[in-house]
Design a protein around this motif. Structure first.
Motif, short mmCIF file in Angstrom:
data_model
loop_
_atom_site.label_atom_id
_atom_site.label_comp_id
_atom_site.label_asym_id
_atom_site.label_seq_id
_atom_site.Cartn_x
_atom_site.Cartn_y
_atom_site.Cartn_z
N ASP A 52 0.75 -1.21 0.02
CA ASP A 52 0.09 0.08 0.01
C ASP A 52 0.92 1.29 0.07
OD1 ASP A 52 0.96 -0.96 2.57
OD2 ASP A 52 -0.79 0.36 3.52
N ILE A 53 2.26 0.97 0.06
CA ILE A 53 3.31 2.29 0.07
C ILE A 53 3.63 2.17 -1.35
CG2 ILE A 53 5.27 3.27 0.88
CD1 ILE A 53 4.79 1.48 3.66
N PRO A 54 3.47 3.27 -2.03
CA PRO A 54 3.74 3.34 -3.20
C PRO A 54 5.25 2.94 -3.71
CG PRO A 54 2.62 5.40 -2.81
CD PRO A 54 2.89 4.84 -1.59
N GLU A 55 6.18 3.48 -2.98
CA GLU A 55 7.39 2.76 -3.22
C GLU A 55 7.59 1.70 -3.29
OE1 GLU A 55 6.59 5.40 -1.12
OE2 GLU A 55 7.55 7.15 -1.62
N VAL A 56 6.98 0.89 -2.26
CA VAL A 56 7.21 -0.44 -2.12
C VAL A 56 6.41 -1.19 -3.40
CG1 VAL A 56 6.40 -2.65 -0.70
CG2 VAL A 56 7.11 -0.54 0.35
N ALA A 57 4.93 -0.98 -3.81
CA ALA A 57 4.54 -1.60 -4.85
C ALA A 57 5.48 -1.11 -6.23
CB ALA A 57 3.17 -0.75 -5.14
#
Length: 75
Positions: A52-57
């Motif tokens: 749900d964290i953009p950088e992780v996705a």
């Protein structure tokens, strides 16, 4: 150490990860195909924080694309 003959690898680190210098050194010292993916403004272990964290996705999408491009065709 002899780093010749290693398989293709992807090294993904955060920009503020203390492992980043080692990842870059490994990439320079081997004859293997190495992709070093540095994700801006994140620390070590960020991939486990949840997609749900953009950088992780984005990071996981990069890994999937690398596997599809490099590993899957060899199977």
């Amino acid at each position: 150490a002899d780093l010749s003959g290693l398989p293709p690898m992807m090294l993904q680190t955060g920009e503020v990860d203390p492992c980043l210098p080692g990842a870059r050194r490994l990439a320079e010292q081997t004859d293997a195909e190495v992709t070093v993916d540095v994700v801006p403004a994140v620390a070590q272990g960020f991939q486990g924080l949840g997609t749900d964290i953009p950088e992780v996705a984005r990071a996981w999408a990069t890994v999937r694309a690398w596997v599809d491009r490099v590993v899957a065709p060899r199977s």
